[in-house]
Design a protein around this motif. Structure first.
Motif: not given
Length: 139
Positions: A1-30
């Motif tokens: 299966m091939i999936e195409v995803s669009a992901r955002l690197v959202a910056f605010t000054e020297d920070r960025l937003l990440l998402a994670n599934h509650r209970g997991q210790n890894w992150y992904f881009l919104p």
């Protein structure tokens, strides 16, 4: 299966937003999968709004990260198209989906975090340093 995803690197000054599934210790881009008949930009805006409540305006292509993974015996080939956007300081951003947390992290902490796909960290770092898009092929 091939999936195409669009992901955002959202910056605010020297920070960025990440998402994670509650209970997991890894992150992904919104962001998320592009639906059939939907443009990549429309998918990016839809998924970002659904997950974070953020309505991105000016976006810039950051790069592409390929990822192969096995889920229940099915091999997936995911193409992640990454885009960057500035987020206004003080914007009302938070998780809009059950089971997903949105967090703000300092850019310099990025290498210490488990971000998936793993090549995402290098793509973001390269773009921040050069402002040139890059492609990270699947291992």
């Amino acid at each position: 299966m091939i999936e195409v995803s669009a992901r955002l690197v959202a910056f605010t000054e020297d920070r960025l937003l990440l998402a994670n599934h509650r209970g997991q210790n890894w992150y992904f881009l919104p962001g998320g999968n592009v639906e059939p008949g939907e443009s990549i930009e429309t998918a990016l805006r839809r998924e970002t709004d659904e997950e974070t409540g953020l309505r991105v305006r000016n976006i810039e292509f950051l790069g592409c990260v390929e990822h192969l993974y096995d889920e229940g015996g099915t091999i997936f080939h995911e193409i992640n198209l990454l885009f960057a956007a500035q987020v206004p300081w003080g914007a009302d951003i938070g998780s809009r989906e059950d089971g997903i947390d949105i967090v703000s992290v300092a850019f310099d902490r990025l290498p210490a975090l488990d971000i998936r796909p793993a090549a995402t960290t290098a793509a973001i770092t390269d773009w921040v340093n050069s402002r040139r898009p890059s492609w990270r092929p699947a291992p």
